[in-house]
Enzyme design. Structure first.
Site, short mmCIF file in Angstrom:
data_model
loop_
_atom_site.label_atom_id
_atom_site.label_comp_id
_atom_site.label_asym_id
_atom_site.label_seq_id
_atom_site.Cartn_x
_atom_site.Cartn_y
_atom_site.Cartn_z
N GLU A 66 16.86 31.72 -18.68
CA GLU A 66 16.16 32.81 -19.37
C GLU A 66 14.66 32.82 -19.10
O GLU A 66 13.83 32.74 -19.99
CB GLU A 66 16.44 32.72 -20.88
CG GLU A 66 17.91 33.02 -21.18
CD GLU A 66 18.27 32.93 -22.64
OE1 GLU A 66 18.94 33.84 -23.13
OE2 GLU A 66 17.88 31.94 -23.29
N GLU A 69 26.87 31.55 -20.64
CA GLU A 69 26.95 31.40 -22.09
C GLU A 69 27.86 32.48 -22.63
O GLU A 69 27.71 33.66 -22.29
CB GLU A 69 25.56 31.51 -22.75
CG GLU A 69 24.62 30.38 -22.40
CD GLU A 69 23.24 30.54 -23.04
OE1 GLU A 69 23.13 31.27 -24.05
OE2 GLU A 69 22.28 29.93 -22.53
#
Length: 995
Positions: free
Chosen positions: A430, A497
């Site tokens: 991220e 994820e």
């Protein structure tokens, strides 16, 4: 040191773990600036444990934040500037060298320091380092002296490196991994790379070892040689090779012939034994390195291991301990790897930083596939409150950040490159996208072409799509994944994820795992995440509890968002693992009356390594068992006939066939008998027509209709209905009263974390109100002509809708049974209903439960695939799951029978037809008590046992915890009528003992 006394490699290492002198300052200006000087007296300082975090040892406070930087709103800084408030820890350690370290060069290794630090020895500056999660080593030889040496380390919590470490975790600082001194031989292999490769037949191995020396002029680099011996797990020599050094380098290569391959299913390891000789033939160094022969590649757009398409059944794992933070122990790691293996997970992503070296060794040994992720996350620089806004994103395309990022990539790869468990390098997490991260990806490819590269952030900026070898997404819904796969994409897909396991979650996971068989390029995913990041704290009365963000006065904070684990913070297993284990199992079992169909989805393991167990249950009672084995090759299916005895399935009833594959012998990760795969089949044997009819109850009832109450009395029992209260108010068997608070319709459940993420309280809060207040609009009584039955009916209206009606009918039989039926009418224009139920209280003395239902762990409409039909028992206090924030928990679906008893085995039985089972939850707390508690210690003392019987409860969801709704088929439309029924009857001690 005991290791030194024994000799061998550990004699060349001296641990500096233990008590250090310590001083803490709130900012650099107030630190002990000259503490490192040789004559500066630190004797009066406090002690601190190393390894360990400063904030967990009484200095400062831990802070939990997710995406924002921890100084957001406190200081107006942009990278690379550092906040003025920057806690500094000053460490001092006095040491004397062991005898074994005095004869050679001496180095110091810091395995992990957060986030930047300076080092001095005897007052002289040694060096500086940042990157919290890879080792930093310094040579100390020029600064050493005889006798005592003063080592000084100054640790800064904030640094320029901190801008690259914006992970979703607690913000700590300090020396949190081990520290040790070490020496090396005069001629030392400073770098070693082992490549255990497979040929195109995926059966024959070739071993290549590259060596780089650090040594003196008369070292093996000047005419010396290296010998290699490859040994299998039994110590047999498989191959040998020899090479001379040239310019300090040597390459040894050997054909290993037909080899045992490494995989998570069969983690076979060889030993690479290296001997380093100088020009005179003297042995200078001996090295043993474990290696696994495997080949991981992208072929035909599909990731393959040893030629077979792989599916990652993975989990993201933070290093975490509830008392020690990220300073985890060997015991923690062993517990984790065994728990992961026992629940059929085959892969781990090291979110979001390199782990301790020991973790990779365990993954090699036990068999887990690893995505090794470099220490990079800059979430707060480009995403604010969920919105993509990269106006000042780092590292992006900024050349000034390139060196720091590539250093982190190199540090991880060079440390971890010899672990067969690592299949994929990850460029971090991220951090949006840009040239700098693409450069890191290209470095991984150039330096180590035998592995693939992962990075999810390009999803937000496709200009840098080449950064990742696979399409990786976070929290993509099943429909989004299907849409991608239907385009016949060039890249395979993984969810780095998914299944955000916050609180009571992991509902709908089957929608993801079902894609495995439909789409070859769907190659699995990694659940977020493994362990709740909750810290042990004490409430104002000194009682320990699990604390989350904000509980330490830390601001800003993201509160309980750290509680996403499939294991609790103290490493107890959560009920969510029941579903994960079932949906991740590699072998699928479909038992029936005739036998078991076995589909072996393993890539390399035959099912004959496990025992096959078949058990038959009638109404929960075992009537037959058989144990044998079945040989089904990987990727194949077969039917194994199992003949039930004639008497085993002769009596009328509901039958469940349980089939399981179990370990025949102890494994490193589980004991013999451990269940690795499970399947269930059900069938019924109908009663004869003359047996099937419900016989009228013997005896007669005495019905007394008073002005306020309706009493129905029989032999040894009494039932009282109140027109004033609008419900059943007393159910008495003998002297025992079973109703403490009357049954009332319930439409609200204590919101789960996922419910809060979808704003259930805002969108559907009217159901909360309807559960607290209703109007009884009618009470009627009907008695049978025979006097054997009497029915009291209550009608309810609700302020939220003039159309909504609920009717609850209680039919009392002369044998003491009370049949309860609830009819929900449905109403248009209302939000979906969380639950349609009837709830009442009984005494807390009835504190033990016995279930014939789906279990043994809690389950819900969208999380019941891993549950099985059977008889289970548990105390009421154990039924609510101890999620970080109190919420709905403890539900069981498919309830046929529930017994609630006291210490004498007396109490109440609830029964429903197997054709129309109900859902039940038994708890010491009401939905509203749970709703309003932010921590378990805020719940009231236990006075009641609360019984909730539902026709249906919505699923718990789990696609994410910030807006993803429960899938439509697991919701309850408000306009759809719903009815359910169950029977109440007494339980005495004899009945309980028999059942």
């Amino acid at each position: 040191m005991a290791e030194a006394e024994r000799g061998g490699p550990m004699a060349m290492r001296q641990s500096l773990n233990g008590r250090w002198k310590f001083s803490c300052a709130a900012d650099p200006a107030s630190r002990a600036e000259r503490f490192y000087e040789a004559d500066y007296d630190c004797g009066a300082w406090d002690d601190i444990d190393v390894p360990g975090h400063i904030q967990l040892q009484g200095r400062g406070r831990p802070q939990y934040v997710n995406t924002m930087y921890p100084w957001d709103g406190l200081e107006d800084v942009r990278p690379p500037a550092i906040p003025r408030r920057n806690p500094v820890g000053s460490y001092v350690k006095q040491f004397r060298l062991t005898e074994e370290l005095r004869s050679g060069p001496v180095y110091i290794s810091f395995q992990g320091v957060e986030s930047a630090f300076y080092v001095w020895l005897n007052g002289r500056f040694v060096g500086y380092a940042e990157d919290s999660f890879t080792p930093s080593a310094f040579e100390l030889t020029p600064y050493l002296r005889d006798g005592d040496n003063k080592l000084a380390v100054e640790v800064y919590q904030r640094s320029t490196g901190g801008w690259l470490e914006d992970q979703d975790f607690w913000r700590f600082s300090g020396i949190f991994r081990e520290v040790y001194l070490y020496t090396v031989p005069e001629a030392h292999v400073r770098d070693l790379q082992v490549r255990a490769e497979l040929g195109d037949d995926y059966a024959h191995g070739r071993l290549t070892v590259d060596l780089e020396l650090l040594g003196r002029a008369d070292s093996p680099g000047e005419g010396g040689r290296a010998e290699l011996t490859l040994k299998d797990a039994d110590g047999n020599v498989v191959a040998e090779a020899e090479s001379r050094f040239a310019n300090g380098r040597a390459t040894l290569a050997a054909d290993a012939g037909r080899v045992e391959t490494w995989s998570a299913e069969t983690p076979y390891l060889y030993r690479v034994c290296l001997s380093i000789y100088d020009a005179s033939g003297e042995l200078r160094e001996a090295i043993v390195q474990r290696a696994g022969f495997r080949r991981f590649e992208l072929r035909g757009g599909v990731m393959r291991l040893n030629g077979k398409r792989i599916v990652f059944k993975g989990v993201n794992r933070h290093e975490f301990n509830a008392r020690r933070g990220r300073s985890v122990t060997e015991e923690d790691m062993l517990w984790d790897v065994k728990t992961i293996k026992r629940h059929n997970m085959n892969a781990v992503r090291t979110s979001h930083y390199p782990n301790q070296t020991r973790w990779y060794e365990l993954c090699d040994e036990y068999g887990l596939y690893v995505i090794d992720e470099m220490n990079l996350e800059t979430h707060g620089s480009w995403q604010k409150m969920g919105a993509v806004e990269p106006s000042w994103n780092i590292p992006g395309d900024k050349p000034e950040w390139r060196g720091a990022v590539l250093d982190r990539a190199r540090s991880m790869l060079e440390r971890d490159k010899n672990h067969p468990s690592i299949l994929i390098w990850s460029c971090g997490n991220e951090s949006y996208a840009g040239q700098v991260i693409l450069d890191a990806s290209n470095y991984f490819r150039e330096r180590d072409p035998g592995r693939l590269v992962h990075y999810e952030g390009v999803f937000h900026n496709r200009a840098y799509d080449a950064t990742s070898d696979m399409e990786s997404r976070m929290y993509a819904k099943p429909a989004d994944i299907i849409a991608y796969l239907e385009t016949d994409p060039a890249k395979p897909y993984i969810s780095c994820e998914y299944m955000h396991a916050m609180g009571n979650s992991v509902g709908g996971m089957h929608k993801y795992t079902e894609l495995e068989d439909r789409y070859p390029k769907y190659q699995g995913g990694f659940i977020w995440d493994y362990i709740d990041q909750a810290l042990i704290a004490r409430d104002r009365y000194g009682r320990e509890y699990f604390a989350y963000g904000g509980d330490f006065g830390d601001r800003p904070t993201d509160y309980s968002f750290c509680g996403n684990g499939i294991v609790f913070a103290d490493r107890r297993e959560t009920p969510k693992l029941q579903e994960v284990k079932f949906l991740y199992q590699n072998v699928r079992l479909a038992p029936s009356r005739e036998g078991v169909r076995i589909a072996n989805r393993n890539l390399f393991a035959n099912t004959d390594r496990w025992a096959l167990s078949v058990k038959l249950y009638r109404d929960g009672i075992e009537t037959f068992r058989w144990t044998g084995e079945a040989s089904v090759a990987p990727g194949e299916e077969a039917f194994v006939p199992v003949r039930l005895t004639d008497e085993a399935a002769a009596a009328p009833g509901e039958y469940a066939v349980h089939a399981a594959l179990m370990l025949k012998a102890d494994e490193a990760w589980a004991e013999a008998g451990h269940e690795v795969a499970f399947g269930e089949g059900r069938f019924e044997v109908a009663a004869k027509a003359d047996d099937a009819a419900l016989a009228p109850a013997a005896g007669t009832l005495r019905v007394v209709e008073g002005d306020v109450n309706i009493g129905v009395h029989g032999d040894g029992f009494s039932v009282l209905f109140s027109k004033q209260a609008g419900s059943l108010v007393s159910l008495r068997y003998g002297a025992r009263e079973l109703i403490e608070a009357p049954p009332m319709p319930l439409f609200w459940r204590a919101t789960t974390d996922n419910d809060k993420g979808t704003s259930l309280g805002f969108d559907a809060g009217l159901w909360y109100a309807a559960s607290l207040a209703r109007r009884c609009t009618g009470v009627s009584l009907e008695a049978s002509a025979s006097g054997g039955e009497a029915t009291a009916v209550f009608d309810y209206a609700f302020a939220i809708s003039a159309e909504l009606r609920v009717r609850v009918a209680y039919t009392v039989r002369a044998d003491g049974q009370v049949r309860v039926r609830m009819d929900y009418s449905g109403a248009a224009g209302l939000p979906d209903v969380p639950i349609v139920a009837l709830s009442f209280k009984t005494s807390a003395d009835y504190g033990h439960t016995e279930w014939y239902a789906l279990g043994p762990e809690e389950n819900y409409a969208d999380r019941a695939f891993g549950a099985r039909l059977g008889l289970f028992s548990r105390d009421v206090r154990e039924l609510p799951s101890p999620y970080l924030v109190p919420q709905e928990s403890g539900n069981r679906t498919g309830v046929r029978r529930l017994r609630l008893t006291d210490g004498c085995g007396q109490g109440l039985q609830l029964a429903a037809s197997p054709a129309a089972p109900v859902e039940c939850a038994v708890s010491p707390y009401t939905a509203f008590e749970l709703e309003h508690a932010a921590h378990p210690y805020e719940l009231p003392d236990v006075h009641y046992t609360v019984v909730t019987v539902a026709g249906r409860q919505m699923g718990v969801g789990g696609d994410d915890s910030w807006g993803a709704p429960v899938h439509a088929e697991y919701r309850i439309p408000a306009d759809r009528p719903l009815s359910f029924a169950f029977t109440l009857s007494p339980v005495d001690g004899a009945v309980a003992a028999r059942g």
